[in-house]
Design an enzyme around this catalytic site. Structure first.
Site, PDB file in Angstrom:
ATOM      1  N   GLY A  79       0.831  -1.207   0.000  1.00 29.89           N
ATOM      2  CA  GLY A  79       0.000   0.000   0.000  1.00 29.89           C
ATOM      3  C   GLY A  79       0.864   1.256   0.000  1.00 29.89           C
ATOM      4  O   GLY A  79       1.898   1.308  -0.673  1.00 29.89           O
ATOM      5  N   GLU A 132      20.988  -6.979 -21.918  1.00 28.47           N
ATOM      6  CA  GLU A 132      21.423  -8.309 -22.387  1.00 28.47           C
ATOM      7  C   GLU A 132      20.347  -8.977 -23.268  1.00 28.47           C
ATOM      8  O   GLU A 132      20.152 -10.188 -23.233  1.00 28.47           O
ATOM      9  CB  GLU A 132      21.897  -9.172 -21.226  1.00 28.47           C
ATOM     10  CG  GLU A 132      23.088  -8.491 -20.531  1.00 28.47           C
ATOM     11  CD  GLU A 132      24.012  -9.392 -19.786  1.00 28.47           C
ATOM     12  OE1 GLU A 132      24.045 -10.601 -20.053  1.00 28.47           O
ATOM     13  OE2 GLU A 132      24.738  -8.865 -18.921  1.00 28.47           O
TER      14      GLU A 132
HETATM   15  N1  CAA Z   1      25.692 -18.305 -31.069  1.00 25.11           N
HETATM   16  C1  CAA Z   1      26.475 -18.359 -32.175  1.00 25.11           C
HETATM   17  N2  CAA Z   1      26.209 -17.694 -33.302  1.00 25.11           N
HETATM   18  C2  CAA Z   1      25.083 -16.953 -33.312  1.00 25.11           C
HETATM   19  C3  CAA Z   1      24.219 -16.851 -32.220  1.00 25.11           C
HETATM   20  C4  CAA Z   1      24.555 -17.583 -31.057  1.00 25.11           C
HETATM   21  N3  CAA Z   1      23.785 -17.539 -29.962  1.00 25.11           N
HETATM   22  N4  CAA Z   1      23.196 -16.042 -32.526  1.00 25.11           N
HETATM   23  C5  CAA Z   1      23.401 -15.641 -33.799  1.00 25.11           C
HETATM   24  N5  CAA Z   1      24.548 -16.195 -34.254  1.00 25.11           N
HETATM   25  C6  CAA Z   1      25.142 -16.053 -35.588  1.00 25.11           C
HETATM   26  C7  CAA Z   1      24.209 -16.582 -36.657  1.00 25.11           C
HETATM   27  O1  CAA Z   1      24.357 -17.959 -36.864  1.00 25.11           O
HETATM   28  C8  CAA Z   1      24.641 -15.766 -37.869  1.00 25.11           C
HETATM   29  O2  CAA Z   1      25.827 -16.311 -38.403  1.00 25.11           O
HETATM   30  P1  CAA Z   1      25.829 -17.031 -39.855  1.00 25.11           P
HETATM   31  O3  CAA Z   1      25.363 -16.006 -40.841  1.00 25.11           O
HETATM   32  O4  CAA Z   1      27.259 -17.429 -40.019  1.00 25.11           O
HETATM   33  O5  CAA Z   1      24.889 -18.176 -39.737  1.00 25.11           O
HETATM   34  C9  CAA Z   1      25.018 -14.442 -37.252  1.00 25.11           C
HETATM   35  O6  CAA Z   1      25.313 -14.670 -35.870  1.00 25.11           O
HETATM   36  C10 CAA Z   1      23.935 -13.386 -37.367  1.00 25.11           C
HETATM   37  O7  CAA Z   1      22.795 -13.940 -36.741  1.00 25.11           O
HETATM   38  P2  CAA Z   1      21.337 -13.523 -37.146  1.00 25.11           P
HETATM   39  O8  CAA Z   1      21.176 -13.621 -38.628  1.00 25.11           O
HETATM   40  O9  CAA Z   1      20.404 -14.335 -36.317  1.00 25.11           O
HETATM   41  O10 CAA Z   1      21.344 -11.983 -36.753  1.00 25.11           O
HETATM   42  P3  CAA Z   1      20.171 -10.986 -36.486  1.00 25.11           P
HETATM   43  O11 CAA Z   1      20.552  -9.669 -37.033  1.00 25.11           O
HETATM   44  O12 CAA Z   1      18.870 -11.572 -36.918  1.00 25.11           O
HETATM   45  O13 CAA Z   1      20.186 -10.797 -34.872  1.00 25.11           O
HETATM   46  C11 CAA Z   1      19.870 -11.328 -32.583  1.00 25.11           C
HETATM   47  C12 CAA Z   1      20.267 -11.821 -33.969  1.00 25.11           C
HETATM   48  C13 CAA Z   1      19.678 -12.570 -31.748  1.00 25.11           C
HETATM   49  C14 CAA Z   1      18.581 -10.541 -32.593  1.00 25.11           C
HETATM   50  C15 CAA Z   1      21.032 -10.457 -32.007  1.00 25.11           C
HETATM   51  O14 CAA Z   1      21.207  -9.278 -32.771  1.00 25.11           O
HETATM   52  C16 CAA Z   1      20.852 -10.098 -30.568  1.00 25.11           C
HETATM   53  O15 CAA Z   1      21.065 -10.922 -29.684  1.00 25.11           O
HETATM   54  N6  CAA Z   1      20.492  -8.823 -30.251  1.00 25.11           N
HETATM   55  C17 CAA Z   1      20.435  -8.348 -28.884  1.00 25.11           C
HETATM   56  C18 CAA Z   1      21.744  -7.752 -28.468  1.00 25.11           C
HETATM   57  C19 CAA Z   1      21.918  -7.726 -26.977  1.00 25.11           C
HETATM   58  O16 CAA Z   1      21.592  -8.658 -26.274  1.00 25.11           O
HETATM   59  N7  CAA Z   1      22.494  -6.638 -26.474  1.00 25.11           N
HETATM   60  C20 CAA Z   1      22.797  -6.540 -25.100  1.00 25.11           C
HETATM   61  C21 CAA Z   1      23.902  -5.549 -24.895  1.00 25.11           C
HETATM   62  S1  CAA Z   1      25.088  -6.074 -23.727  1.00 25.11           S
HETATM   63  C22 CAA Z   1      24.511  -5.601 -22.211  1.00 25.11           C
HETATM   64  O17 CAA Z   1      23.387  -5.235 -22.037  1.00 25.11           O
HETATM   65  C23 CAA Z   1      25.501  -5.759 -21.150  1.00 25.11           C
HETATM   66  C24 CAA Z   1      25.326  -4.931 -19.952  1.00 25.11           C
HETATM   67  O18 CAA Z   1      26.020  -3.952 -19.790  1.00 25.11           O
HETATM   68  C25 CAA Z   1      24.402  -5.365 -18.880  1.00 25.11           C
END
Ligand code: CAA
Length: 379
Positions: free
Chosen positions: A339, A363
């Protein structure tokens, strides 16, 4: 999967719980109010071994498993989520990234100091125009022979001003897209690197979040992580583990709010009886307890996958998504149960509600976790 905790895991959880209650609770409201970095508290956490929990003893770490890390993160986060994000970034992004993918020289040079808390690290992926869309890196790292020249800006960097080293993701070859991205270890005192002012945030206010600017920063080639073009994969693999840390942080924020609410509901009386005896409040607490249990199981499952060398991309995203969403819901309900008292700082739940919000954003936002999960289940 058997989540019966070992004697050692129980000891780590109980030690973290006692530490959080005895060392972090005092002053947490003031640190939040004044945006005061918890320097003394982080030093004590380092002495307790919380900053390099999973690093191998060979490099000065605790050599603990991810389950122990989840348990400790939950307990620290119940009391002070600013301390736990500093702990999480140092452990699961910086130390893990270097230990898993760094060269022997990089590991020797940085891991002992990171594990002991002599220095802390930061992870620089986000940019003013590249948050969720992480492949659109604008920071450039041009290959100049025996060094790279870095130019650009990183945003929302946890440990921005307190870190001594930064893991920096930057674009070397734009024509190659994400395959032209590299990751580097950049030391803070490198000429051309400047740190922006501390952001004035809604939550986790005492952790320092800043921009980092690079103007013709020369980074030796030996500071690149792995081979040319590995940077995006490095970021993604590292974030998979980071998301277990943030899921546990969200879990801790939620369980901290729940414990305070349970206690309050047993003490506060209304309409002639303790408010827990009113079904409206009892049912809220029942939902909270159930959701916290689900969240904990998801965190432990992701940690178990990681500890057993299984793929944990899906389970870490599920844990982060679920725990972050529930942390926001549970902390909001905690304020409601309290509350008017819930709306003032001394009762902690309003801070936990503010702190919960960031777990849906950093993240990888909740929406990004749904992209990862849906791509995985649609395969
Ligand atoms: N492991 C290995 N490789 C990976 C992967 C993983 N988990 N995820 C993607 N990839 C690879 C893919 O296989 C691809 O490679 P290939 O072309 O050779 O196959 C490449 O990476 C590109 O992948 P996508 O085509 O899937 O890329 P996308 O543009 O569609 O984006 C996404 C993927 C998952 C959305 C990614 O951009 C993402 O995670 N975005 C969020 C970023 C993030 O989490 N930022 C946080 C900032 S850090 C932070 O916050 C820290 C702090 O201070 C607290």
């Amino acid at each position: 999967m058997d989540f019966t905790l070992s004697t050692e895991q129980k000891l780590i959880r109980d030690t973290a719980r006692d530490f959080a209650q005895n060392e972090l609770l005092e002053g947490v409201v003031e640190r939040d109010e004044n945006k005061q970095f918890p320097k003394i508290q982080i030093q004590k956490m380092a002495e307790m071994g919380f900053l390099g929990m999973m690093v191998s003893p060979k490099y000065g770490g605790g050599g603990m498993d991810t389950i122990s890390y989840v348990l400790a993160m939950e307990e620290i986060s119940k009391v002070d989520a600013s301390c736990s994000v500093i702990m999480s970034v140092n452990n699961s992004l910086v130390c893990w990234g270097i230990e898993k993918y760094g060269s022997e020289e990089q590991k020797e040079k940085y891991l002992h100091r990171l594990s002991s808390g002599e220095i802390i690290g930061a992870f620089c992926l986000s940019e003013p125009e590249a948050g969720s869309d992480a492949t659109s890196q604008r920071t450039t790292a041009i290959d100049k022979g025996d060094y790279y020249l870095l130019n650009g800006t990183k945003n929302w960097i946890t440990n921005g001003s307190s870190a001594s080293i930064y893991l920096v993701i930057a674009q070397t070859d734009i024509d190659k897209g994400h395959k032209g991205i590299n990751a580097f270890i950049v030391e803070k005192d490198t000429p051309g690197l400047t740190v922006g002012p501390k952001e004035n945030k809604l939550g986790i206010r005492s952790s320092d979040t800043t921009s980092i600017m690079f103007a013709d920063v020369k980074v030796p080639k030996k500071n690149r992580i792995q081979e040319d073009g590995f940077g995006f994969k490095f970021a993604m693999k590292t974030l998979e583990g980071g998301r277990i840390g943030i899921a546990s942080q969200a879990l801790g924020i939620a369980s901290g709010a729940y414990e305070l609410s349970l206690k309050y509901a047993q003490e506060r009386k209304a309409f002639g009886k303790e408010i827990i005896k009113h079904q409206a409040i009892a049912f809220k607490l029942a939902d909270m307890a159930t959701e916290i249990d689900c969240g904990r199981l998801l965190c432990l499952k992701a940690a178990w996958h990681k500890d057993n060398n299984m793929n944990y991309a899906l389970s870490s995203s599920m844990a982060k998504l679920y725990c972050a969403e529930k942390a926001m819901k549970i902390t909001t309900e905690a304020v409601q149960i309290h509350g008017g008292y819930g709306f003032v700082k001394e009762y902690h739940v309003e801070r936990l509600m503010r702190d919960a919000k960031i777990t849906q954003i950093y993240e990888g936002t909740s929406e990004i976790q749904k992209i990862v999960i849906s791509r995985s289940i649609l395969k």
